[in-house]
Motif scaffolding. Sequence first.
Motif, PDB file in Angstrom:
ATOM      1  N   MET A 185      41.542  35.012  43.245  1.00  0.00           N
ATOM      2  CA  MET A 185      42.121  36.219  43.802  1.00  0.00           C
ATOM      3  C   MET A 185      43.403  35.883  44.556  1.00  0.00           C
ATOM      4  SD  MET A 185      40.348  38.951  43.266  1.00  0.00           S
ATOM      5  CE  MET A 185      38.866  39.858  43.432  1.00  0.00           C
ATOM      6  N   ALA A 186      44.315  36.822  44.518  1.00  0.00           N
ATOM      7  CA  ALA A 186      45.542  36.700  45.300  1.00  0.00           C
ATOM      8  C   ALA A 186      45.211  36.977  46.765  1.00  0.00           C
ATOM      9  CB  ALA A 186      46.577  37.679  44.776  1.00  0.00           C
ATOM     10  N   PRO A 187      46.112  36.630  47.696  1.00  0.00           N
ATOM     11  CA  PRO A 187      45.837  36.841  49.125  1.00  0.00           C
ATOM     12  C   PRO A 187      45.485  38.274  49.488  1.00  0.00           C
ATOM     13  CG  PRO A 187      47.773  35.473  48.841  1.00  0.00           C
ATOM     14  CD  PRO A 187      47.368  35.952  47.468  1.00  0.00           C
ATOM     15  N   ASN A 188      45.996  39.266  48.763  1.00  0.00           N
ATOM     16  CA  ASN A 188      45.708  40.663  49.102  1.00  0.00           C
ATOM     17  C   ASN A 188      44.437  41.175  48.425  1.00  0.00           C
ATOM     18  OD1 ASN A 188      46.521  40.893  46.481  1.00  0.00           O
ATOM     19  ND2 ASN A 188      48.171  42.324  46.864  1.00  0.00           N
ATOM     20  N   GLY A 189      43.711  40.315  47.697  1.00  0.00           N
ATOM     21  CA  GLY A 189      42.467  40.714  47.066  1.00  0.00           C
ATOM     22  C   GLY A 189      42.608  41.144  45.619  1.00  0.00           C
ATOM     23  N   ASP A 190      43.825  41.257  45.106  1.00  0.00           N
ATOM     24  CA  ASP A 190      44.046  41.625  43.714  1.00  0.00           C
ATOM     25  C   ASP A 190      43.850  40.416  42.816  1.00  0.00           C
ATOM     26  OD1 ASP A 190      44.764  44.281  44.214  1.00  0.00           O
ATOM     27  OD2 ASP A 190      46.869  43.772  44.472  1.00  0.00           O
ATOM     28  N   PRO A 191      43.342  40.615  41.603  1.00  0.00           N
ATOM     29  CA  PRO A 191      43.341  39.503  40.656  1.00  0.00           C
ATOM     30  C   PRO A 191      44.771  39.003  40.474  1.00  0.00           C
ATOM     31  CG  PRO A 191      42.061  41.344  39.824  1.00  0.00           C
ATOM     32  CD  PRO A 191      42.774  41.826  41.062  1.00  0.00           C
ATOM     33  N   PRO A 192      44.976  37.709  40.244  1.00  0.00           N
ATOM     34  CA  PRO A 192      46.336  37.152  40.198  1.00  0.00           C
ATOM     35  C   PRO A 192      47.208  37.708  39.077  1.00  0.00           C
ATOM     36  CG  PRO A 192      44.703  35.513  39.596  1.00  0.00           C
ATOM     37  CD  PRO A 192      43.949  36.712  40.076  1.00  0.00           C
ATOM     38  N   HIS A 193      46.624  38.293  38.053  1.00  0.00           N
ATOM     39  CA  HIS A 193      47.424  38.794  36.931  1.00  0.00           C
ATOM     40  C   HIS A 193      47.972  40.204  37.161  1.00  0.00           C
ATOM     41  CE1 HIS A 193      43.355  40.262  36.202  1.00  0.00           C
ATOM     42  NE2 HIS A 193      43.914  41.258  35.562  1.00  0.00           N
ATOM     43  N   ILE A 194      47.639  40.821  38.278  1.00  0.00           N
ATOM     44  CA  ILE A 194      48.153  42.170  38.560  1.00  0.00           C
ATOM     45  C   ILE A 194      49.446  42.056  39.346  1.00  0.00           C
ATOM     46  CG2 ILE A 194      47.756  44.335  39.768  1.00  0.00           C
ATOM     47  CD1 ILE A 194      44.890  44.184  38.999  1.00  0.00           C
ATOM     48  N   ALA A 195      50.513  42.582  38.766  1.00  0.00           N
ATOM     49  CA  ALA A 195      51.830  42.544  39.410  1.00  0.00           C
ATOM     50  C   ALA A 195      52.214  43.978  39.792  1.00  0.00           C
ATOM     51  CB  ALA A 195      52.865  41.952  38.460  1.00  0.00           C
ATOM     52  N   TRP A 196      52.161  44.282  41.065  1.00  0.00           N
ATOM     53  CA  TRP A 196      52.522  45.599  41.566  1.00  0.00           C
ATOM     54  C   TRP A 196      54.037  45.714  41.642  1.00  0.00           C
ATOM     55  CZ3 TRP A 196      48.980  49.328  42.085  1.00  0.00           C
ATOM     56  CH2 TRP A 196      47.647  48.950  42.150  1.00  0.00           C
ATOM     57  N   ARG A 197      54.550  46.914  41.362  1.00  0.00           N
ATOM     58  CA  ARG A 197      55.999  47.131  41.473  1.00  0.00           C
ATOM     59  C   ARG A 197      56.273  48.530  42.000  1.00  0.00           C
ATOM     60  NH1 ARG A 197      57.998  50.042  37.075  1.00  0.00           N
ATOM     61  NH2 ARG A 197      56.489  50.282  35.407  1.00  0.00           N
ATOM     62  N   LYS A 198      57.395  48.640  42.711  1.00  0.00           N
ATOM     63  CA  LYS A 198      57.865  49.933  43.226  1.00  0.00           C
ATOM     64  C   LYS A 198      58.995  50.419  42.349  1.00  0.00           C
ATOM     65  CE  LYS A 198      57.534  48.766  47.981  1.00  0.00           C
ATOM     66  NZ  LYS A 198      58.172  48.801  49.274  1.00  0.00           N
TER      67      LYS A 198
ATOM     68  N   ARG B 106      44.593  49.951  31.625  1.00  0.00           N
ATOM     69  CA  ARG B 106      44.620  50.914  32.725  1.00  0.00           C
ATOM     70  C   ARG B 106      45.945  50.826  33.472  1.00  0.00           C
ATOM     71  NH1 ARG B 106      40.801  54.493  32.011  1.00  0.00           N
ATOM     72  NH2 ARG B 106      40.900  55.040  34.189  1.00  0.00           N
ATOM     73  N   TYR B 107      46.384  51.957  34.015  1.00  0.00           N
ATOM     74  CA  TYR B 107      47.555  52.024  34.896  1.00  0.00           C
ATOM     75  C   TYR B 107      47.024  52.282  36.295  1.00  0.00           C
ATOM     76  CZ  TYR B 107      50.373  52.307  30.693  1.00  0.00           C
ATOM     77  OH  TYR B 107      50.969  52.019  29.497  1.00  0.00           O
ATOM     78  N   LEU B 108      47.437  51.465  37.242  1.00  0.00           N
ATOM     79  CA  LEU B 108      46.962  51.557  38.622  1.00  0.00           C
ATOM     80  C   LEU B 108      48.088  52.039  39.524  1.00  0.00           C
ATOM     81  CD1 LEU B 108      45.146  48.100  38.758  1.00  0.00           C
ATOM     82  CD2 LEU B 108      44.197  50.311  38.051  1.00  0.00           C
ATOM     83  N   VAL B 109      47.736  52.853  40.513  1.00  0.00           N
ATOM     84  CA  VAL B 109      48.704  53.388  41.472  1.00  0.00           C
ATOM     85  C   VAL B 109      48.108  53.255  42.870  1.00  0.00           C
ATOM     86  CG1 VAL B 109      50.010  55.433  42.184  1.00  0.00           C
ATOM     87  CG2 VAL B 109      49.526  55.070  39.765  1.00  0.00           C
ATOM     88  N   ARG B 110      48.944  52.798  43.812  1.00  0.00           N
ATOM     89  CA  ARG B 110      48.492  52.703  45.200  1.00  0.00           C
ATOM     90  C   ARG B 110      49.637  53.035  46.139  1.00  0.00           C
ATOM     91  NH1 ARG B 110      48.031  46.124  46.071  1.00  0.00           N
ATOM     92  NH2 ARG B 110      50.276  45.734  46.074  1.00  0.00           N
ATOM     93  N   ASP B 111      49.288  53.311  47.383  1.00  0.00           N
ATOM     94  CA  ASP B 111      50.257  53.592  48.443  1.00  0.00           C
ATOM     95  C   ASP B 111      50.822  52.260  48.937  1.00  0.00           C
ATOM     96  OD1 ASP B 111      51.612  54.264  50.791  1.00  0.00           O
ATOM     97  OD2 ASP B 111      50.022  55.561  51.528  1.00  0.00           O
ATOM     98  N   SER B 112      52.135  52.108  48.900  1.00  0.00           N
ATOM     99  CA  SER B 112      52.741  50.842  49.306  1.00  0.00           C
ATOM    100  C   SER B 112      52.526  50.534  50.783  1.00  0.00           C
ATOM    101  CB  SER B 112      54.244  50.830  48.989  1.00  0.00           C
ATOM    102  OG  SER B 112      54.912  51.817  49.738  1.00  0.00           O
TER     103      SER B 112
ATOM    104  N   VAL C 297      52.951  50.691  41.250  1.00  0.00           N
ATOM    105  CA  VAL C 297      52.273  50.835  39.968  1.00  0.00           C
ATOM    106  C   VAL C 297      52.033  49.451  39.388  1.00  0.00           C
ATOM    107  CG1 VAL C 297      52.476  51.790  37.639  1.00  0.00           C
ATOM    108  CG2 VAL C 297      53.428  53.034  39.567  1.00  0.00           C
ATOM    109  N   ALA C 298      50.900  49.292  38.729  1.00  0.00           N
ATOM    110  CA  ALA C 298      50.584  48.036  38.041  1.00  0.00           C
ATOM    111  C   ALA C 298      49.852  48.362  36.746  1.00  0.00           C
ATOM    112  CB  ALA C 298      49.718  47.149  38.921  1.00  0.00           C
ATOM    113  N   ARG C 299      49.901  47.436  35.829  1.00  0.00           N
ATOM    114  CA  ARG C 299      49.143  47.558  34.581  1.00  0.00           C
ATOM    115  C   ARG C 299      48.045  46.508  34.616  1.00  0.00           C
ATOM    116  NH1 ARG C 299      50.532  49.007  28.957  1.00  0.00           N
ATOM    117  NH2 ARG C 299      48.455  49.305  28.096  1.00  0.00           N
ATOM    118  N   ALA C 300      46.819  46.909  34.356  1.00  0.00           N
ATOM    119  CA  ALA C 300      45.677  45.995  34.319  1.00  0.00           C
ATOM    120  C   ALA C 300      44.893  46.283  33.048  1.00  0.00           C
ATOM    121  CB  ALA C 300      44.801  46.172  35.550  1.00  0.00           C
ATOM    122  N   GLY C 301      45.094  45.461  32.055  1.00  0.00           N
ATOM    123  CA  GLY C 301      44.446  45.722  30.765  1.00  0.00           C
ATOM    124  C   GLY C 301      44.972  47.006  30.178  1.00  0.00           C
TER     125      GLY C 301
END
Length: 70
Positions: A1-14, A33-39, A27-31
């Motif tokens: 896991m990355a330090p923020n708890g995300d799997p290492p292959h998830i690259a978040w971008r603004k 799925r498209y993921l969205v979170r509050d920055s 936004v990130a792509r995981a397999g």
Amino acid sequence: MAPNGDPPHIAWRKSSYSTDGGNCVEVARAGNRYLVRDSKNPHGATLSFSPGDWTAFLGRVKTGDFDTHP
């Protein structure tokens, strides 16, 4: 896991349209799925979209369906 708890292959971008005002989403792509979170709250809730739902969501964003100002 990355330090923020995300799997290492998830690259978040603004978006390149984001400013330093703090009202951004990431936004990130995981397999398939498209993921969205509050920055501002990267450890908070994450929305997950299927490819079809993501396309529909983006279409509604682009047409202004979610705009809240007059």
